[in-house]
Scaffold this motif. Sequence first.
Motif, mmCIF file in Angstrom:
data_model
loop_
_atom_site.group_PDB
_atom_site.id
_atom_site.type_symbol
_atom_site.label_atom_id
_atom_site.label_comp_id
_atom_site.label_asym_id
_atom_site.label_seq_id
_atom_site.Cartn_x
_atom_site.Cartn_y
_atom_site.Cartn_z
ATOM 1 N N HIS A 175 -9.419 -67.526 12.833
ATOM 2 C CA HIS A 175 -10.792 -67.193 12.460
ATOM 3 C C HIS A 175 -10.811 -66.725 11.007
ATOM 4 O O HIS A 175 -10.293 -65.656 10.696
ATOM 5 C CB HIS A 175 -11.334 -66.057 13.326
ATOM 6 C CG HIS A 175 -11.542 -66.444 14.755
ATOM 7 N ND1 HIS A 175 -10.511 -66.682 15.619
ATOM 8 C CD2 HIS A 175 -12.676 -66.630 15.471
ATOM 9 C CE1 HIS A 175 -10.992 -66.993 16.796
ATOM 10 N NE2 HIS A 175 -12.313 -66.981 16.739
ATOM 11 N N VAL A 176 -11.399 -67.508 10.119
ATOM 12 C CA VAL A 176 -11.446 -67.119 8.710
ATOM 13 C C VAL A 176 -12.514 -66.046 8.527
ATOM 14 O O VAL A 176 -13.670 -66.257 8.889
ATOM 15 C CB VAL A 176 -11.791 -68.329 7.810
ATOM 16 C CG1 VAL A 176 -11.774 -67.917 6.351
ATOM 17 C CG2 VAL A 176 -10.827 -69.471 8.070
ATOM 18 N N PRO A 177 -12.125 -64.881 7.995
ATOM 19 C CA PRO A 177 -13.142 -63.854 7.719
ATOM 20 C C PRO A 177 -13.930 -64.226 6.460
ATOM 21 O O PRO A 177 -13.521 -65.117 5.717
ATOM 22 C CB PRO A 177 -12.316 -62.590 7.474
ATOM 23 C CG PRO A 177 -10.896 -62.930 7.790
ATOM 24 C CD PRO A 177 -10.776 -64.414 7.674
ATOM 25 N N ASP A 178 -15.040 -63.517 6.223
ATOM 26 C CA ASP A 178 -15.760 -63.721 4.965
ATOM 27 C C ASP A 178 -14.964 -63.111 3.825
ATOM 28 O O ASP A 178 -14.217 -62.158 4.017
ATOM 29 C CB ASP A 178 -17.146 -63.071 5.045
ATOM 30 C CG ASP A 178 -18.139 -63.997 5.715
ATOM 31 O OD1 ASP A 178 -17.943 -65.222 5.629
ATOM 32 O OD2 ASP A 178 -19.097 -63.492 6.321
ATOM 33 N N GLY A 179 -15.157 -63.680 2.632
ATOM 34 C CA GLY A 179 -14.445 -63.162 1.473
ATOM 35 C C GLY A 179 -13.365 -64.124 1.006
ATOM 36 O O GLY A 179 -12.823 -63.969 -0.077
ATOM 37 N N GLY A 186 -14.075 -63.388 12.528
ATOM 38 C CA GLY A 186 -14.540 -64.530 11.750
ATOM 39 C C GLY A 186 -15.831 -64.139 11.043
ATOM 40 O O GLY A 186 -16.650 -63.405 11.589
ATOM 41 N N GLY A 187 -15.994 -64.620 9.821
ATOM 42 C CA GLY A 187 -17.140 -64.196 9.028
ATOM 43 C C GLY A 187 -18.431 -64.904 9.389
ATOM 44 O O GLY A 187 -18.427 -65.907 10.092
ATOM 45 N N ILE A 206 -19.058 -62.459 -1.898
ATOM 46 C CA ILE A 206 -18.099 -63.557 -2.025
ATOM 47 C C ILE A 206 -18.132 -64.192 -3.412
ATOM 48 O O ILE A 206 -17.191 -64.863 -3.814
ATOM 49 C CB ILE A 206 -18.317 -64.652 -0.962
ATOM 50 C CG1 ILE A 206 -19.682 -65.295 -1.121
ATOM 51 C CG2 ILE A 206 -18.086 -64.150 0.439
ATOM 52 C CD1 ILE A 206 -19.679 -66.740 -0.699
ATOM 53 N N ALA A 224 -12.767 -59.303 1.400
ATOM 54 C CA ALA A 224 -12.770 -59.547 2.844
ATOM 55 C C ALA A 224 -13.082 -58.262 3.602
ATOM 56 O O ALA A 224 -13.818 -58.280 4.595
ATOM 57 C CB ALA A 224 -11.429 -60.122 3.282
ATOM 58 N N CYS A 232 -16.800 -57.519 3.239
ATOM 59 C CA CYS A 232 -17.576 -58.433 4.087
ATOM 60 C C CYS A 232 -17.481 -58.014 5.552
ATOM 61 O O CYS A 232 -18.483 -58.007 6.283
ATOM 62 C CB CYS A 232 -17.079 -59.865 3.934
ATOM 63 S SG CYS A 232 -17.464 -60.585 2.337
ATOM 64 N N ILE A 290 -20.528 -56.840 8.287
ATOM 65 C CA ILE A 290 -20.777 -57.355 9.638
ATOM 66 C C ILE A 290 -20.714 -56.229 10.663
ATOM 67 O O ILE A 290 -21.519 -56.181 11.606
ATOM 68 C CB ILE A 290 -19.777 -58.483 9.985
ATOM 69 C CG1 ILE A 290 -19.885 -59.605 8.947
ATOM 70 C CG2 ILE A 290 -20.047 -59.037 11.373
ATOM 71 C CD1 ILE A 290 -18.918 -60.738 9.140
#
Lengths: 312, 203, 249
Positions: free
Chosen positions: A2-6, A101-102, B36, B102, B105, B109
């Motif tokens: 799961h690719v996170p945001d950033g 995950g993002g 981002i 990251a 971010c 969430i």
Amino acid sequence: MHVPDGFLDAKTIAATGALSAMGIGMALRSGRKSLPPSRLPLMGVGAAFVFAAQMINFPVIGGTSGHLIGAVLVAVLMGPTAAILVMTSVLIVQCFLFADGGILALGANILNMGIVAPLAGYAIFTGVKKAIPGNLGIVAGAGFAGWCSTVAASLACAGELAVSEIAPWNTAIPAMANIHMLIGVGEAIITMLVVVAILRARPELIMSNASVNVPQRPVTIAGYILIVALALALFVSPFASVWPDGLERVASTLGFEHRAVTSASSPFSEYQFPGLSSALAATALAGVFGTIATLLLTIVIARLIIPRNRKK
Amino acid sequence: MQHDILDRYSRGSSPLHRLHSKAKVILAVLLLLFTISLHPGQWIACAAVAAILMLAALIARIPVSYLLRRMLIIEPLIVTMALLALFRPDGIALFLMTTAKANVCFFIIIILSNTTPFARLLDVARSWHAPAMLVNIIALMYRYIFVLADETERMQRARSSRTFRSGKRVRWISRSQIIGQTFVRSTERAERIYAAMCARGWK
Amino acid sequence: MNTALEVKDLRYRYREGKEALQGVSFSVEKGECVGLIGPNGAGKSTLLLHLNGILPDPLPRESSIFVNGVPVLPDSVHSVRRSVGLLFQNPDDQLFCPTVYEDVAFGPAQFRFPEEEVRSVALTSLATVGLEGFEDRSPHHLSRGEKQRVCLAGILACKPGILVLDEPTSELDPRGKRNLVTLLRTLPTTKIIASHDLELIVELCPRVIVLDGGMIVADGETRAILSDEALMLEHGLEKPHILRHLHPH
């Protein structure tokens, strides 16, 4: 995976988002026709099932443990169209409820694990099932598809990271591929064991579901192929083009020039094979050997674990 | 299973909780987009977003200890993935910035999901005309996630109380069987849910 | 016409081959409260699923069930479901929405009640079962008794003329049971209650139907039937304690 945001940049987010939206849109379209209303609760509970299955830990080496991803298992149990919708739902809930995950990376995660994995997996499952009759084909096909889908999803993921200029091509792809070739073995074994368990308890669930909601319209099939191909082409093939000279040189020395083109775009052409001088040839060869070895291994394991009285 | 670690504080009554869900989703996405787009070296901007988030956590009365615990769980994944950046020429700066981005971010969430109940997010999706079929699947999934997770946990406990050998092979087989059995039960449950939906007029 | 429900020679066989119902006939007048008892596997739940057209699947062209004089056919099943509210055994399967309010409002919304009425009827039903203020709760965080009450609210919200309840007290504690009995007494609807809880049946239902092996073995006045120890024993049942005191030997 799961690719996170950033990690992903704007253009990658836009491209993966668009491809995922296309894939989901097509699955919804063909789902409205091929999935009767009575399948809706099954897809909802099926998504919860994938989540619950992912929570079960399997001991690996030392204190480490792994778990199922489940894309191929769902495709085998519920058909490819339902699998896309189910995996998409799983990823959306994991993102918003678990921050796994993002949100911006959702498109990429859905593309990798919700579209490429079940579709590529289902195509391979169907191929093996046709080639080997009976339960052996179903079990070995599910296992091999589980391995391939894990590797394919990880390659797409690595490509997305590389396109986002987080990681250089020549490390991101081999690193992700190598790790996921191993993780994929776990995925394959668990998928096979689960399919066998269900074949024992309620064989009709697999028989009736394995071929439902398979897209029939050529447009849909072509569309799916296009999305998977685009995902791999956009995010994996640049790796091969990093060293185009190397590819040609190696191809001619090894005497299979005509294969060079296919292995360049094939998802299995990037692995390291120790002892060979040219990195790309090594990668390609390792990929081919690894794939064949895995296929044979899954058949052997499948033969060992399928229910005896039903062996055909 | 402890279910409320996920969105433990989502039902609070702070101004942030009372803010319209749509507004919160839009704000979160804007903040994510801003974060981002940051490049290595833009530390001040990154810290500014983090400060806004700390303020939001303060307003929403989400304890720091809880935030840290959630961050700790995700940290290995973020760092491992960010390690890939070290192979680039501008490696160290990129690695640090990616890790920071990251984390920020992830923070966004966490704040969103702890100030907005999941059911409200579904309402937002519906009001933005997300495909009904997908929203319905997600709503059903959300409803049955913990029911099924509890079920598998009970099965695992029941099995381990009856198992005396505990080799790796045995555990792989028995856990796979639990997954298989969960699927069989899920299909049966889905049939009963369908009957209950029909009984209340679903077509 | 005063017959709420009429069943004529109903037969049903499961796909696995088990013959669950072998010629069941009875009718229920409007406003009646009928108990349905019998051992496990007698066919009680199967019979109840027929009463609002869940079974057989798919529905046949000719029906042996008439609700308010209307046969249960593919064309009429939606309106039949509108007038027969069915409470299932397992509240977890019946509460399929993410929040309590959505679940209670599900039926009225599906039956196309006007938008404002959906809201008012959902809130009233929740109040009726004593769960005001539970609207935003998620079913997962409710106790089993609370879940069962939400299920009942979801059925009441559809304003059915006939209530069909399958084991309504199985998840309730004594106080919850007491509240349910009081609540059901005040509802003027026709009621059919299947239960192993014979004391509940004695309290609520003047008439009882005994089902065993897919057939009706007795149908009549509750106290008379439940006091017939030979009959009760033969069908895996037991004379309830309250009746022992009323009819001492």
